[in-house]
Design a protein around this motif. Structure first.
Motif, PDB file in Angstrom:
ATOM      1  N   TRP A  14       0.870  -1.170   0.000  1.00 37.80           N
ATOM      2  CA  TRP A  14       0.000   0.000   0.000  1.00 37.80           C
ATOM      3  C   TRP A  14       0.910   1.224   0.000  1.00 37.80           C
ATOM      4  O   TRP A  14       2.133   1.084   0.123  1.00 37.80           O
ATOM      5  N   PRO A  15       0.399   2.439  -0.203  1.00 33.79           N
ATOM      6  CA  PRO A  15       1.280   3.578  -0.464  1.00 33.79           C
ATOM      7  C   PRO A  15       2.332   3.884   0.590  1.00 33.79           C
ATOM      8  O   PRO A  15       3.285   4.618   0.300  1.00 33.79           O
ATOM      9  N   THR A 240       0.140  -2.276  -7.572  1.00 28.78           N
ATOM     10  CA  THR A 240      -1.176  -2.619  -7.027  1.00 28.78           C
ATOM     11  C   THR A 240      -2.261  -2.224  -8.021  1.00 28.78           C
ATOM     12  O   THR A 240      -3.071  -1.336  -7.741  1.00 28.78           O
ATOM     13  N   PRO A 241      -2.336  -2.873  -9.175  1.00 27.68           N
ATOM     14  CA  PRO A 241      -3.333  -2.490 -10.176  1.00 27.68           C
ATOM     15  C   PRO A 241      -4.760  -2.821  -9.769  1.00 27.68           C
ATOM     16  O   PRO A 241      -5.711  -2.395 -10.423  1.00 27.68           O
ATOM     17  N   TYR A 242      -4.916  -3.567  -8.677  1.00 27.67           N
ATOM     18  CA  TYR A 242      -6.249  -3.955  -8.220  1.00 27.67           C
ATOM     19  C   TYR A 242      -6.893  -2.885  -7.346  1.00 27.67           C
ATOM     20  O   TYR A 242      -8.047  -3.046  -6.925  1.00 27.67           O
ATOM     21  N   PHE A 243      -6.176  -1.793  -7.032  1.00 29.89           N
ATOM     22  CA  PHE A 243      -6.768  -0.679  -6.306  1.00 29.89           C
ATOM     23  C   PHE A 243      -6.940   0.505  -7.248  1.00 29.89           C
ATOM     24  O   PHE A 243      -6.072   0.762  -8.086  1.00 29.89           O
ATOM     25  N   PRO A 244      -8.032   1.263  -7.118  1.00 26.97           N
ATOM     26  CA  PRO A 244      -8.251   2.410  -8.006  1.00 26.97           C
ATOM     27  C   PRO A 244      -7.218   3.512  -7.781  1.00 26.97           C
ATOM     28  O   PRO A 244      -6.747   3.725  -6.659  1.00 26.97           O
TER      29      PRO A 244
END
Length: 308
Positions: A14-15, A240-244
């Motif tokens: 995550w970021p 993380t392409p699965y998060f917008p």
């Protein structure tokens, strides 16, 4: 090239981890002759500290309280840099539940992962706010963070543990104006580093130059992320392409200021370590309040630089 394996702190990137990916993409690691693989752990085999203890990874990211617990047990693990300079957890609830501050949790159902530290933290917040922690009703939600929809469905009145810079930013069918987010650091929590970067003491003793080079490149990655957030977002989107993208952007903007103290990255601060260790000791979570001195070192950090 020296192979390095870095384990992150959560089930997925995550970021908060953006600095490592930016450092790798911009060749900051390869310039140091380091080939860095970034991984997440399998919970069946433990957290990043477990992997470090077994020497299955070179570096790991972990909550500072877990490091202090393990160090108090005699494990040769050590924090070498601070990632966050504040608490990231929050109490989340919905408008209309009559909860606008910690003491309002009296008699309410609070969902959380009931670890000794988590229970102690919530009780502390309620007590600090003048409430009676014995009136809390705990619901065991394990490692899951309840969504606003689940709170609206009545599973609990509030939840503890979700991050104000991550879960609280996720889109929901529940309108923003109905969501209430209370960061623990704004409501009486002891000061602490949420996450540290660390290694096994054998690594520090046997490969100090590698440690310094890795931390120097990582430091550059975090400074570069802060200075070039749009570039960092593009790099992290591939991870993380699965998060917008809008969630990643909002989280990155929220989390970035927590990486620096007085515009400087990495310093593990006595003003956050000592009172937190004392609080953990007072709550029976560690048996030695001074263990933070053995558990952390700043001697591998690069020369002082500043963001901006």
């Amino acid at each position: 090239m020296i192979k390095i394996k870095l384990m992150l702190e959560y089930f997925h990137p995550w970021p908060n981890s953006a600095g490592y990916y930016v450092a790798r993409e911009n060749h900051f690691y390869s310039e140091q002759n380091l080939d860095v693989e970034i991984v997440v752990g399998d919970p069946h085999f433990g957290d990043a500290l477990s992997y470090l203890q077994r020497k299955e990874v070179t570096f790991g990211v972990f909550p500072s309280n877990r490091l202090l617990v393990r160090r108090a047990e005699g494990q040769p693990l050590k924090g070498v840099a601070a990632i966050n300079h504040t608490g990231l957890e929050s109490i989340q609830t919905l408008a209309g539940r009559g909860i606008s501050r910690p003491r309002d949790l009296e008699g309410k159902r609070l969902a959380l992962n009931p670890t000794p530290r988590g229970v102690a933290m919530v009780r502390h917040l309620v007590r600090q706010d003048g409430g009676d922690p014995d009136k809390l009703i705990f619901i065991d939600s394990g490692v899951r963070e309840l969504t606003p929809e689940e709170l609206k469905a009545g599973i609990a009145d509030a939840s503890f543990g979700g991050y104000w810079a991550w879960e609280a930013l996720m889109s929901s069918s529940v309108p923003d104006e109905e969501r209430v987010v209370m960061p623990v650091s704004d409501h009486g929590a002891p000061p602490y580093h949420s996450y540290l970067l660390g290694a096994h003491e054998d690594t520090l003793a046997n490969s100090p130059d590698v440690v310094r080079r890795f931390i120097a490149a990582t430091s550059r990655g975090y400074y570069h992320t802060a200075a070039h957030p749009e570039e960092a977002l593009r790099i992290f989107e591939k991870t993380t392409p699965y998060f917008p993208s809008d969630l990643l952007s909002a989280s990155l903007n929220a989390i970035t200021p927590t990486w620096f103290h007085q515009r400087q990255w990495g310093i593990q601060r006595e003003s956050l370590l000592q009172p937190y260790a004392q609080w953990l000791h007072q709550n029976g979570i560690i048996n030695h309040a001074g263990i933070w001195r053995d558990a952390t070192t700043n001697r591998f950090l690069p020369e002082v630089t500043h963001v901006g």
